[in-house]
Scaffold this motif. Structure first.
Motif, PDB file in Angstrom:
ATOM      1  N   ILE A 447      13.270  -4.275  -2.169  1.00 18.41           N
ATOM      2  CA  ILE A 447      12.030  -3.210  -1.896  1.00 18.41           C
ATOM      3  C   ILE A 447      11.224  -3.108  -3.093  1.00 18.41           C
ATOM      4  N   GLN A 448      11.850  -2.772  -3.989  1.00 13.48           N
ATOM      5  CA  GLN A 448      11.219  -2.612  -5.545  1.00 13.48           C
ATOM      6  C   GLN A 448      10.653  -3.671  -5.982  1.00 13.48           C
ATOM      7  N   ALA A 449      11.233  -4.910  -5.791  1.00 13.67           N
ATOM      8  CA  ALA A 449      10.802  -6.237  -6.245  1.00 13.67           C
ATOM      9  C   ALA A 449       9.915  -6.787  -5.468  1.00 13.67           C
ATOM     10  N   LEU A 450       9.516  -6.483  -4.164  1.00  7.95           N
ATOM     11  CA  LEU A 450       8.493  -7.008  -3.445  1.00  7.95           C
ATOM     12  C   LEU A 450       7.208  -6.036  -3.314  1.00  7.95           C
ATOM     13  N   ARG A 451       7.395  -4.855  -3.909  1.00  6.26           N
ATOM     14  CA  ARG A 451       6.374  -3.772  -3.971  1.00  6.26           C
ATOM     15  C   ARG A 451       4.934  -4.735  -4.466  1.00  6.26           C
ATOM     16  N   THR A 452       3.930  -4.677  -3.874  1.00  9.25           N
ATOM     17  CA  THR A 452       2.946  -4.982  -4.438  1.00  9.25           C
ATOM     18  C   THR A 452       2.218  -4.040  -5.316  1.00  9.25           C
TER      19      THR A 452
ATOM     20  N   VAL B  10      14.909  10.268   3.153  1.00  5.03           N
ATOM     21  CA  VAL B  10      14.411  11.215   2.035  1.00  5.03           C
ATOM     22  C   VAL B  10      14.377  10.719   0.863  1.00  5.03           C
ATOM     23  N   TYR B  11      13.560  10.675   0.085  1.00  7.79           N
ATOM     24  CA  TYR B  11      13.399  10.127  -1.371  1.00  7.79           C
ATOM     25  C   TYR B  11      13.634  11.115  -2.430  1.00  7.79           C
ATOM     26  N   GLY B  12      14.406  10.958  -3.426  1.00  6.87           N
ATOM     27  CA  GLY B  12      14.418  12.019  -4.561  1.00  6.87           C
ATOM     28  C   GLY B  12      15.301  12.905  -4.246  1.00  6.87           C
ATOM     29  N   LEU B  17      11.984  16.276  -4.069  1.00  6.04           N
ATOM     30  CA  LEU B  17      12.477  15.603  -2.837  1.00  6.04           C
ATOM     31  C   LEU B  17      11.135  15.388  -1.987  1.00  6.04           C
ATOM     32  N   PHE B  18      11.254  14.193  -1.114  1.00  2.84           N
ATOM     33  CA  PHE B  18      10.185  13.857  -0.356  1.00  2.84           C
ATOM     34  C   PHE B  18      10.691  13.458   0.831  1.00  2.84           C
ATOM     35  N   THR B  19      10.322  13.957   2.092  1.00  2.48           N
ATOM     36  CA  THR B  19      10.819  13.133   3.244  1.00  2.48           C
ATOM     37  C   THR B  19       9.916  12.075   3.667  1.00  2.48           C
ATOM     38  N   ALA B  20      10.205  11.066   3.609  1.00  5.88           N
ATOM     39  CA  ALA B  20       9.259   9.857   4.114  1.00  5.88           C
ATOM     40  C   ALA B  20       9.597   9.716   5.601  1.00  5.88           C
ATOM     41  N   LEU B  21      10.527   9.797   6.171  1.00  6.30           N
ATOM     42  CA  LEU B  21      10.733   9.547   7.560  1.00  6.30           C
ATOM     43  C   LEU B  21      11.513  10.851   8.468  1.00  6.30           C
ATOM     44  N   GLY B  38      -0.402   3.323  11.490  1.00  5.90           N
ATOM     45  CA  GLY B  38      -0.540   4.736  10.885  1.00  5.90           C
ATOM     46  C   GLY B  38      -1.123   4.348   9.537  1.00  5.90           C
ATOM     47  N   LYS B  39      -1.587   5.594   8.772  1.00  2.00           N
ATOM     48  CA  LYS B  39      -2.592   5.291   7.671  1.00  2.00           C
ATOM     49  C   LYS B  39      -1.782   4.946   6.629  1.00  2.00           C
ATOM     50  N   SER B  40      -2.215   4.650   5.677  1.00  2.00           N
ATOM     51  CA  SER B  40      -1.552   4.243   4.270  1.00  2.00           C
ATOM     52  C   SER B  40      -0.799   5.468   3.621  1.00  2.00           C
ATOM     53  N   GLY B  41       0.378   5.105   3.487  1.00  2.00           N
ATOM     54  CA  GLY B  41       1.631   6.189   2.877  1.00  2.00           C
ATOM     55  C   GLY B  41       2.278   6.938   4.081  1.00  2.00           C
ATOM     56  N   SER B  42       1.986   6.647   5.166  1.00  2.00           N
ATOM     57  CA  SER B  42       2.395   7.355   6.287  1.00  2.00           C
ATOM     58  C   SER B  42       4.084   6.996   6.575  1.00  2.00           C
ATOM     59  N   GLY B  43       4.434   5.939   5.991  1.00  2.00           N
ATOM     60  CA  GLY B  43       5.984   5.663   6.068  1.00  2.00           C
ATOM     61  C   GLY B  43       6.276   4.175   7.044  1.00  2.00           C
ATOM     62  N   LYS B  44       5.222   3.483   7.269  1.00  3.04           N
ATOM     63  CA  LYS B  44       5.252   2.438   8.051  1.00  3.04           C
ATOM     64  C   LYS B  44       6.269   1.402   7.489  1.00  3.04           C
ATOM     65  N   SER B  45       5.921   0.920   6.045  1.00  4.42           N
ATOM     66  CA  SER B  45       6.810  -0.012   5.538  1.00  4.42           C
ATOM     67  C   SER B  45       8.216   0.646   5.331  1.00  4.42           C
ATOM     68  N   THR B  46       8.308   1.859   5.235  1.00  3.70           N
ATOM     69  CA  THR B  46       9.823   2.353   4.840  1.00  3.70           C
ATOM     70  C   THR B  46      10.508   2.092   6.144  1.00  3.70           C
ATOM     71  N   LEU B  47       9.758   2.435   7.136  1.00  2.00           N
ATOM     72  CA  LEU B  47      10.432   2.280   8.498  1.00  2.00           C
ATOM     73  C   LEU B  47      11.153   0.924   8.871  1.00  2.00           C
TER      74      LEU B  47
HETATM   75  N1  LIG Z   1      11.358   4.481  -3.607  1.00  2.44           N
HETATM   76  C1  LIG Z   1      10.489   5.672  -3.180  1.00  2.44           C
HETATM   77  N2  LIG Z   1      10.697   6.982  -3.947  1.00  2.44           N
HETATM   78  C2  LIG Z   1       9.758   8.039  -3.687  1.00  2.44           C
HETATM   79  N3  LIG Z   1       8.930   7.774  -2.777  1.00  2.44           N
HETATM   80  C3  LIG Z   1       8.743   6.638  -1.939  1.00  2.44           C
HETATM   81  C4  LIG Z   1       9.646   5.632  -2.199  1.00  2.44           C
HETATM   82  N4  LIG Z   1       9.047   4.482  -1.371  1.00  2.44           N
HETATM   83  C5  LIG Z   1       7.912   5.083  -0.595  1.00  2.44           C
HETATM   84  N5  LIG Z   1       8.017   6.397  -0.934  1.00  2.44           N
HETATM   85  C6  LIG Z   1       6.730   7.128  -0.389  1.00  2.44           C
HETATM   86  O1  LIG Z   1       7.036   7.053   0.793  1.00  2.44           O
HETATM   87  C7  LIG Z   1       5.974   7.318   1.704  1.00  2.44           C
HETATM   88  C8  LIG Z   1       5.758   6.162   2.649  1.00  2.44           C
HETATM   89  O2  LIG Z   1       5.617   4.858   1.921  1.00  2.44           O
HETATM   90  P1  LIG Z   1       5.509   3.492   2.625  1.00  2.44           P
HETATM   91  O3  LIG Z   1       6.285   3.398   3.904  1.00  2.44           O
HETATM   92  O4  LIG Z   1       5.255   2.472   1.822  1.00  2.44           O
HETATM   93  O5  LIG Z   1       3.880   3.722   3.585  1.00  2.44           O
HETATM   94  P2  LIG Z   1       2.881   2.637   4.237  1.00  2.44           P
HETATM   95  O6  LIG Z   1       3.975   1.520   4.339  1.00  2.44           O
HETATM   96  O7  LIG Z   1       2.765   3.369   5.931  1.00  2.44           O
HETATM   97  O8  LIG Z   1       1.859   2.786   3.487  1.00  2.44           O
HETATM   98  C9  LIG Z   1       4.665   7.242   0.597  1.00  2.44           C
HETATM   99  O9  LIG Z   1       4.151   8.387   0.296  1.00  2.44           O
HETATM  100  C10 LIG Z   1       5.609   6.676  -0.689  1.00  2.44           C
HETATM  101  O10 LIG Z   1       4.897   7.167  -1.700  1.00  2.44           O
END
Ligand SMILES: Nc1ncnc2c1ncn2[C@@H]1O[C@H](COP(=O)(O)OP(=O)(O)O)[C@@H](O)[C@H]1O
Ligand SMILES: [Mg+2]
Lengths: 453, 231
Positions: A447-452, B10-12, B17-21, B38-47
């Motif tokens: 995931i880190q590696a593919l981050r744009t 949860v990240y960190g 601490l940051f709850t992404a999903l 969802g908007k940018s940063g909403s957690g789509k990619s993480t999901l």
């Molecule tokens: N490795 C990480 N550590 C901390 N926060 C992260 C990490 N990866 C993503 N985030 C945070 O999680 C949130 C969701 O990210 P992401 O899923 O990439 O959003 P989207 O794809 O919807 O734009 C963002 O606020 C991002 O900063």
């Protein structure tokens, strides 16, 4: 992932950064070059030593001395006590004349030791001169010939070496008026030997005859001249005794006759610094060692050919060790080069590695990919180094041999097996060096590696 | 069918601490098309990363049919991804110094498909995206749209059951983007693979059978478009 696919990818990666690959391999090549030459040189030196030993010594014989200090391994902590009962030549005292020598009694004792088959006197006799009809006179040394010796013959045969014959080194050919080795065989040479006189001789002469005559006699020193047939001509012998002396081989009886004439009346008569004891079944190491112990137990010094060989090769080994150490340092240094290069490669290919992991490539396969790359760099460096060392050495061998007067002997002898093992070790070590970057690559978070951005 | 149960990430830790999903629940029927919007940063990619086994959830489950993804060992997840899933990214991620053929062959190399079989499958995939004639061209020499087509070919070459596309048209102009989307929908129909499309484009999302909207890491709505409209 299949091995051939991993291999193909590794090769492709190395080719995509040719300069970097070559430079990294180059560092390894330098170390390999040094190591290959060292191996070659020590092979050459060892075979040179073996050649000398095999053509001059019989491995089933022991060299026996009266004086255990002769081999440098007796008691050297106290100076030897002066013994007026023996001495040689006209120089009184001094360590050289104080070395205990073997008498006929000693020879009898040695012969009686179980396992001793025969006692041979191998000592050389420095004669007055050698000459041929109408030629000048030259300095020579007569050495008793032993059947175990295998001189390289240019002409003639050892079987013709009877009591009235000699085996001549080729160095005498021209100066004694022979055009070729073949022409010399069957011709005559004259050897002159002069009576040796020392204090004992003068004293005995004085007591036996009139004083003025005896001293005059002693100074006149009569010589004996005798003709010998040339049985064979040997190539310049690979002898270690002395570079300035030319060795003429003769039957032991012939040599003994010369020696006896020379030393009769002196304290050197029938006194030997060392003799060779032939051991029954001496080819068997255990037997040889056992008899060696028996001889030593009687207070004599005894050294086997192997001991001599060890002593000579020890010097070679020390030199070899030094160069090998430098070669290894060079290779260790170049391993850091591999690690560094591979780390850069991992960094540059972060995306690709991330993608491969996202597509389900196992950690193990990623590790393999980088390990193969490191191994290939090691292989490349090893091949470049070894091949250039062999080419370099082969091209230089004739020149070196000529400069060092080695005759047919080559200074550098390369052995394929050794080189293959060396490269194998390099590949292994390079693979180990590649382990660190390979681990880093396999642990990349896709995931880190593919981050744009 | 993909079932997501009470998924949290949860990240960190501590202050950072940051709850992404948070407590995500939904199901995606096999062979359907679904948009995660969802908007940018909403957690789509993480999901998407968690559904596909690339990331690990802090809590919750992902079931693919009846297999619990995170009950498997890492090696098995790798295997699962190599044979069942595929990805298309916004930034293409094609290897510029490799040929189109070599790029598309990568997933087959990873899963150890024999060379002859590989050639056949790569040709089929390149044909499906209209790049068969570019087989021996270096990927770096292709246009943006062609690069993404190449990425699509790479994604379908191993005949996956689930295709993940994270903003696949984000780097393309609208006409090229439209052609890629048309290609993806067509592949969904012809290959029968489930299409999970991550996007912030509502028009694009409406063309999927299901729209899951994410807001601040939580599901804010799940809508279904009638089957008729999707076709
Ligand atoms: N490795 C990480 N550590 C901390 N926060 C992260 C990490 N990866 C993503 N985030 C945070 O999680 C949130 C969701 O990210 P992401 O899923 O990439 O959003 P989207 O794809 O919807 O734009 C963002 O606020 C991002 O900063
Ligand atoms: Mg995103």
């Amino acid at each position: 992932m299949r091995y051939q696919d991993l291999l193909r990818r590794s090769v492709r990666n190395l080719l995509s950064a040719k300069a970097r690959t070559l430079l990294t391999a180059g560092a390894i090549a330098v170390g390999t070059f040094a190591l290959t030459l060292t191996l070659g040189a020590s092979n050459g030196a060892r075979s040179y030593v073996n050649k000398i030993i095999n053509s001059n010594f019989d491995p089933t014989e022991l060299v026996v001395t009266k004086d255990t200090r002769a081999f440098g391994n007796g008691d050297n902590s106290t100076p030897p006590e002066y013994d007026g009962s023996f001495g040689s030549t006209l120089v009184p005292g001094g360590l050289e004349t104080q070395i205990k020598r073997l008498s006929d009694d000693d020879l009898t004792k040695l012969k009686a030791i179980p396992g001793v088959q025969e006692v041979r006197i191998a000592n050389s006799v420095s004669v007055q001169y050698i000459t041929a009809p109408g030629q000048r006179k030259y300095v020579a040394t007569v050495v008793p010939f032993s059947p175990a010796q295998k001189p390289d013959l240019l002409a003639g045969s050892v079987t013709q070496l009877n009591e009235n014959a000699v085996l001549l080194p080729e160095g005498f050919l021209k100066v004694l008026g022979f055009d070729t080795a073949a022409a010399a065989v069957g011709k005559k040479v004259t050897i002159a030997v002069q009576k040796q006189v020392d204090q004992t001789g003068i004293v005995s002469a004085l007591t036996q005859g009139g004083a003025p005559n005896a001293i005059a006699d002693a100074q006149m020193r009569p010589s004996m001249h005798k003709d010998y047939t040339i049985a064979a001509v040997a190539k310049k012998p690979t002898a270690i005794i002395s570079a300035s002396e030319f060795i003429v081989y003769a039957q032991p009886k012939t040599a003994q006759a010369l020696r006896d004439y020379k030393t009769t009346g002196s304290s050197d008569y029938h006194r030997y610094l060392a003799v060779n004891a032939k051991i029954r079944n001496g080819g068997d190491k255990a037997t040889l060692t056992l008899v060696q112990k028996r001889i030593k137990a009687l207070g004599y010094g005894a050294q086997s050919v192997e001991d001599t060989q060890k002593f000579l090769t020890q010097i070679v080994s020390v030199l070899q060790g030094i160069v090998t150490a430098f070669g290894f340092i060079a290779i260790v240094a170049s391993l850091f080069g591999i690690i560094n290069t591979m780390y850069i490669s991992v960094l540059q290919r972060t995306r690709e590695i991330g993608l491969m992991k996202a597509l389900g490539m196992h950690k193990k396969d990623i590790t393999k990919l980088f390990r193969i790359e490191a191994a290939l760099i090691g292989l490349l460096g090893g091949l470049i180094g070894a091949v250039s060392a062999v080419l370099f050495g082969t091209a230089l061998n004739p020149t070196i041999a000529q400069k060092l007067n080695l005759g047919d002997q080559r200074l550098l002898e390369f052995q394929l097996g050794q080189i293959v093992i060396l490269i194998g070790v390099l590949v292994l070590v390079a693979t180990l060096a590649g382990l660190f970057p390979a681990r880093k690559a396999s642990q990349l978070d896709p995931i880190q590696a593919l981050r744009t951005e | 069918m993909i079932t997501v149960k009470q998924l949290s990430k949860v990240y960190g830790k501590g202050e950072g601490l940051f709850t992404a999903l948070q407590n995500i629940d939904f199901t995606i029927p096999t062979g359907s098309t679904v948009a995660i919007i969802g908007k940018s940063g909403s957690g789509k990619s993480t999901l998407m990363h968690i559904i596909s086994g690339l990331d690990h959830p802090t809590a919750g489950q992902v079931l693919i049919d009846s297999t619990d993804l995170y009950a498997m060992r890492p090696r098995e997840i790798d295997e699962f991804r190599a044979t069942q899933m595929s990805f298309i990214f916004q930034a293409f991620f094609v290897e510029a110094n490799q040929t189109a053929f070599q790029n598309v062959a990568l997933p087959l190399e990873i899963s150890g498909v024999a060379l002859r079989e590989r050639k056949k499958l790569v040709a089929e995939a390149l044909d499906a995206v209209g790049l068969l004639d570019k087989s021996m061209v270096l990927a770096g020499n292709l246009s943006g749209g062609q690069k993404q087509r190449l990425a699509v070919a790479r994604a379908i070459v191993n005949k996956p059951t689930i295709l993940f596309a994270d903003e696949p048209t984000g780097n393309l102009d609208s006409a090229t983007g439209e052609s890629i989307m048309a290609l993806l929908f067509e592949l969904n129909r012809t290959l029968g693979c489930t299409l999970v499309l991550v996007t912030h484009d509502n028009d694009l999302a409406r063309r999927c059978q299901q729209q899951i909207t994410i807001k601040d890491g939580q599901v804010s709505s799940i809508k279904s478009t009638s089957d008729r409209r999707a076709k």
